[in-house]
Motif scaffolding. Structure first.
Motif, PDB file in Angstrom:
ATOM      1  N   VAL A 249     -29.286  29.398 -21.070  1.00 39.61           N
ATOM      2  CA  VAL A 249     -29.367  28.263 -20.607  1.00 39.61           C
ATOM      3  C   VAL A 249     -27.647  27.474 -21.060  1.00 39.61           C
ATOM      4  O   VAL A 249     -27.061  28.001 -22.237  1.00 39.61           O
ATOM      5  N   VAL A 250     -26.702  27.079 -20.025  1.00 36.61           N
ATOM      6  CA  VAL A 250     -25.484  26.910 -19.997  1.00 36.61           C
ATOM      7  C   VAL A 250     -25.649  25.381 -19.638  1.00 36.61           C
ATOM      8  O   VAL A 250     -26.483  24.651 -18.919  1.00 36.61           O
ATOM      9  N   TYR A 251     -25.072  24.823 -20.882  1.00 33.40           N
ATOM     10  CA  TYR A 251     -24.955  23.159 -21.091  1.00 33.40           C
ATOM     11  C   TYR A 251     -22.927  23.214 -20.374  1.00 33.40           C
ATOM     12  O   TYR A 251     -22.086  23.783 -21.158  1.00 33.40           O
ATOM     13  N   ASP A 252     -22.533  22.555 -19.671  1.00 30.62           N
ATOM     14  CA  ASP A 252     -21.055  22.542 -18.400  1.00 30.62           C
ATOM     15  C   ASP A 252     -21.285  21.011 -17.758  1.00 30.62           C
ATOM     16  O   ASP A 252     -22.071  20.841 -17.331  1.00 30.62           O
ATOM     17  N   PHE A 253     -20.313  20.153 -18.459  1.00 30.40           N
ATOM     18  CA  PHE A 253     -19.832  18.919 -17.389  1.00 30.40           C
ATOM     19  C   PHE A 253     -18.855  19.121 -17.210  1.00 30.40           C
ATOM     20  O   PHE A 253     -18.383  20.111 -17.185  1.00 30.40           O
ATOM     21  N   ARG A 254     -18.546  17.988 -16.742  1.00 29.85           N
ATOM     22  CA  ARG A 254     -17.266  17.378 -15.647  1.00 29.85           C
ATOM     23  C   ARG A 254     -16.112  17.880 -16.865  1.00 29.85           C
ATOM     24  O   ARG A 254     -15.899  17.728 -17.920  1.00 29.85           O
ATOM     25  N   ARG A 255     -14.680  18.856 -16.241  1.00 31.90           N
ATOM     26  CA  ARG A 255     -14.068  19.137 -15.772  1.00 31.90           C
ATOM     27  C   ARG A 255     -14.108  20.312 -16.932  1.00 31.90           C
ATOM     28  O   ARG A 255     -13.997  20.902 -17.677  1.00 31.90           O
ATOM     29  N   TYR A 256     -14.917  20.776 -15.653  1.00 28.69           N
ATOM     30  CA  TYR A 256     -16.016  21.991 -16.310  1.00 28.69           C
ATOM     31  C   TYR A 256     -14.890  23.481 -16.702  1.00 28.69           C
ATOM     32  O   TYR A 256     -13.654  23.812 -16.478  1.00 28.69           O
ATOM     33  N   GLN A 257     -15.507  24.031 -17.573  1.00 32.80           N
ATOM     34  CA  GLN A 257     -14.812  25.506 -18.001  1.00 32.80           C
ATOM     35  C   GLN A 257     -14.871  26.662 -17.206  1.00 32.80           C
ATOM     36  O   GLN A 257     -16.443  27.001 -17.015  1.00 32.80           O
ATOM     37  N   THR A 258     -13.924  27.390 -16.591  1.00 35.68           N
ATOM     38  CA  THR A 258     -13.442  27.591 -15.870  1.00 35.68           C
ATOM     39  C   THR A 258     -14.337  29.029 -16.185  1.00 35.68           C
ATOM     40  O   THR A 258     -15.072  29.732 -15.475  1.00 35.68           O
ATOM     41  N   SER A 259     -14.371  29.586 -17.370  1.00 42.59           N
ATOM     42  CA  SER A 259     -14.711  30.975 -17.852  1.00 42.59           C
ATOM     43  C   SER A 259     -16.125  30.490 -17.926  1.00 42.59           C
ATOM     44  O   SER A 259     -17.278  31.880 -17.590  1.00 42.59           O
ATOM     45  N   THR A 260     -16.807  29.223 -18.529  1.00 42.45           N
ATOM     46  CA  THR A 260     -18.235  29.602 -18.600  1.00 42.45           C
ATOM     47  C   THR A 260     -18.810  29.532 -17.001  1.00 42.45           C
ATOM     48  O   THR A 260     -19.975  30.187 -16.698  1.00 42.45           O
ATOM     49  N   VAL A 261     -17.948  29.502 -15.990  1.00 43.08           N
ATOM     50  CA  VAL A 261     -18.127  28.933 -14.683  1.00 43.08           C
ATOM     51  C   VAL A 261     -18.514  30.516 -14.096  1.00 43.08           C
ATOM     52  O   VAL A 261     -19.829  30.733 -13.222  1.00 43.08           O
ATOM     53  N   GLU A 262     -17.659  31.558 -14.444  1.00 44.69           N
ATOM     54  CA  GLU A 262     -17.943  32.681 -14.221  1.00 44.69           C
ATOM     55  C   GLU A 262     -18.003  33.623 -14.236  1.00 44.69           C
ATOM     56  O   GLU A 262     -18.898  34.901 -14.125  1.00 44.69           O
ATOM     57  N   ARG A 263     -18.547  33.490 -15.869  1.00 44.89           N
ATOM     58  CA  ARG A 263     -19.547  33.872 -16.487  1.00 44.89           C
ATOM     59  C   ARG A 263     -21.040  33.816 -16.218  1.00 44.89           C
ATOM     60  O   ARG A 263     -21.863  34.583 -15.810  1.00 44.89           O
ATOM     61  N   ALA A 264     -21.037  32.426 -15.774  1.00 42.77           N
ATOM     62  CA  ALA A 264     -22.707  32.444 -15.833  1.00 42.77           C
ATOM     63  C   ALA A 264     -23.092  32.701 -14.103  1.00 42.77           C
ATOM     64  O   ALA A 264     -24.015  32.979 -14.054  1.00 42.77           O
ATOM     65  N   THR A 265     -22.116  32.805 -12.968  1.00 36.36           N
ATOM     66  CA  THR A 265     -22.830  33.631 -11.698  1.00 36.36           C
ATOM     67  C   THR A 265     -23.315  35.280 -12.055  1.00 36.36           C
ATOM     68  O   THR A 265     -23.356  35.433 -11.682  1.00 36.36           O
ATOM     69  N   GLU A 266     -22.144  35.829 -12.910  1.00 34.41           N
ATOM     70  CA  GLU A 266     -21.991  37.300 -13.468  1.00 34.41           C
ATOM     71  C   GLU A 266     -23.549  37.082 -13.686  1.00 34.41           C
ATOM     72  O   GLU A 266     -24.056  38.488 -13.172  1.00 34.41           O
ATOM     73  N   LEU A 267     -23.769  36.333 -14.853  1.00 32.05           N
ATOM     74  CA  LEU A 267     -24.906  36.566 -15.822  1.00 32.05           C
ATOM     75  C   LEU A 267     -26.215  36.417 -14.494  1.00 32.05           C
ATOM     76  O   LEU A 267     -27.138  37.464 -14.357  1.00 32.05           O
ATOM     77  N   ALA A 268     -26.356  35.561 -13.527  1.00 31.86           N
ATOM     78  CA  ALA A 268     -26.871  36.058 -12.657  1.00 31.86           C
ATOM     79  C   ALA A 268     -27.310  36.724 -11.113  1.00 31.86           C
ATOM     80  O   ALA A 268     -28.517  36.532 -11.148  1.00 31.86           O
ATOM     81  N   ASP A 269     -25.999  37.569 -11.388  1.00 33.59           N
ATOM     82  CA  ASP A 269     -25.995  38.649 -10.484  1.00 33.59           C
ATOM     83  C   ASP A 269     -26.730  39.287 -10.645  1.00 33.59           C
ATOM     84  O   ASP A 269     -26.761  40.716 -10.747  1.00 33.59           O
ATOM     85  N   ALA A 270     -26.893  39.496 -12.379  1.00 37.44           N
ATOM     86  CA  ALA A 270     -26.968  40.561 -13.465  1.00 37.44           C
ATOM     87  C   ALA A 270     -28.494  40.313 -13.482  1.00 37.44           C
ATOM     88  O   ALA A 270     -29.737  41.541 -14.178  1.00 37.44           O
ATOM     89  N   GLY A 271     -29.245  39.541 -13.264  1.00 36.67           N
ATOM     90  CA  GLY A 271     -30.733  39.202 -12.827  1.00 36.67           C
ATOM     91  C   GLY A 271     -31.192  37.764 -13.708  1.00 36.67           C
ATOM     92  O   GLY A 271     -32.462  38.080 -13.705  1.00 36.67           O
ATOM     93  N   ALA A 272     -30.340  37.905 -14.276  1.00 36.84           N
ATOM     94  CA  ALA A 272     -30.594  36.675 -15.991  1.00 36.84           C
ATOM     95  C   ALA A 272     -30.849  35.359 -14.881  1.00 36.84           C
ATOM     96  O   ALA A 272     -30.755  35.252 -13.836  1.00 36.84           O
ATOM     97  N   HIS A 273     -32.147  34.099 -15.430  1.00 42.47           N
ATOM     98  CA  HIS A 273     -31.849  33.463 -15.836  1.00 42.47           C
ATOM     99  C   HIS A 273     -31.157  32.474 -15.945  1.00 42.47           C
ATOM    100  O   HIS A 273     -30.754  31.974 -17.297  1.00 42.47           O
TER     101      HIS A 273
END
Length: 281
Positions: free
Chosen positions: A185-209
């Protein structure tokens, strides 16, 4: 509601050719419409007049007006506390600050939460209530406290729930270990955090929901998310409000508790017994 949200909610009022334009815009939102009308038309495989009709179907006078609306959205998306303060100064002299704040907060909570499709809400609860899933809640610099709040409550009603100590770090171990048994569960609001966006994409690529709790402009994390829950951050002052996201978090916990039923109630009973010495009788 943003232009993108309006398009996602209902495309039935558009012609087949206009729907092609809408899909191209949504696939690369809002950048696809920030060039010329001819470029957007070519990408959608339609004529430039179709792009103009599409803009008018959205309520704009033409394509330039649609572009301006999208640019205004982008400006709001990256607004800083300083710019928000400057924008709100004119309203500060109207009435008492408490009355203004309560009115805006109440409207924001009601309007934004009732606008979330029930299918998205139910999908989030299904993932969070699945005992086979490992749940991890993460946030950003300011939203990390929401992630921690969610995790601390879910831990009382189900197993395999965690959050970083600071509420906001998705580290390399999370990505390496992630698979289809994980819900982030990723909370992310405007002025979005680059590291959060990058890691979330990697998690999704690994199969996580990924369940993304975000604002009305949608964090880039939403592109990698299985479930997206937009909330209003509107406030009367310089800083965005987390009120709607906070209420949504509490409602999600209640819904998961209802879904889990007796097993969750029994865990709560054992939790209270184990922590009885920590509270006043």
């Amino acid at each position: 509601m943003s232009i993108g949200d309006a398009l996602k909610a209902d495309l039935s009022s558009f012609s087949p050719q206009e729907r092609r334009v809408a899909r191209v815009l949504l696939a690369d939102y809002p950048r696809a419409a920030l060039g010329t009308s001819a470029e957007l038309a070519a990408a959608a495989g339609v004529s430039p007049p179709t792009v103009v009709r599409f803009a008018r179907s959205l309520g704009h006078s033409g394509f330039p007006a649609l572009q301006q609306a999208l640019l205004d959205e982008l400006s709001e998306r990256v607004a800083s506390p300083l710019s928000l303060y400057e924008d709100s100064r004119a309203d500060r002299a109207e009435g008492h600050w408490l009355d203004r704040g309560v009115q805006v907060a109440t409207a924001s909570i009601t309007q934004s939460l009732t606008a979330i499709p029930t299918a998205e809400l139910d999908a989030a609860v299904t993932l969070l209530a699945d005992p086979r899933m490992r749940v991890r809640a993460v946030g950003g610099r300011f939203s990390g406290h929401l992630a921690g709040y969610l995790a601390r409550h879910l831990r009382q009603i189900r197993t395999n729930v965690s959050a970083p100590d600071d509420g906001q770090t998705i580290d390399a171990a999370d990505v390496i270990d992630a698979d289809r048994r994980d819900v982030f569960v990723v909370y992310d609001f405007r002025r979005y955090q680059t590291s959060t966006v990058e890691r979330a994409t990697e998690l999704a690529d690994a199969g996580a929901h990924i369940v993304c709790v975000t604002d009305e402009w949608l964090s880039p994390v939403a592109q990698a998310a299985e479930v997206v829950l937009p909330t209003s951050v509107r406030s009367t002052g310089a800083f965005d409000s987390a009120a709607a996201a906070f209420v949504l978090t509490e409602l999600l916990v209640d819904a998961v508790l209802d879904r889990l039923g007796p097993a969750a109630v029994e865990r709560m009973r054992r939790w209270e017994a184990a922590s009885a010495h920590e509270v006043l009788a």
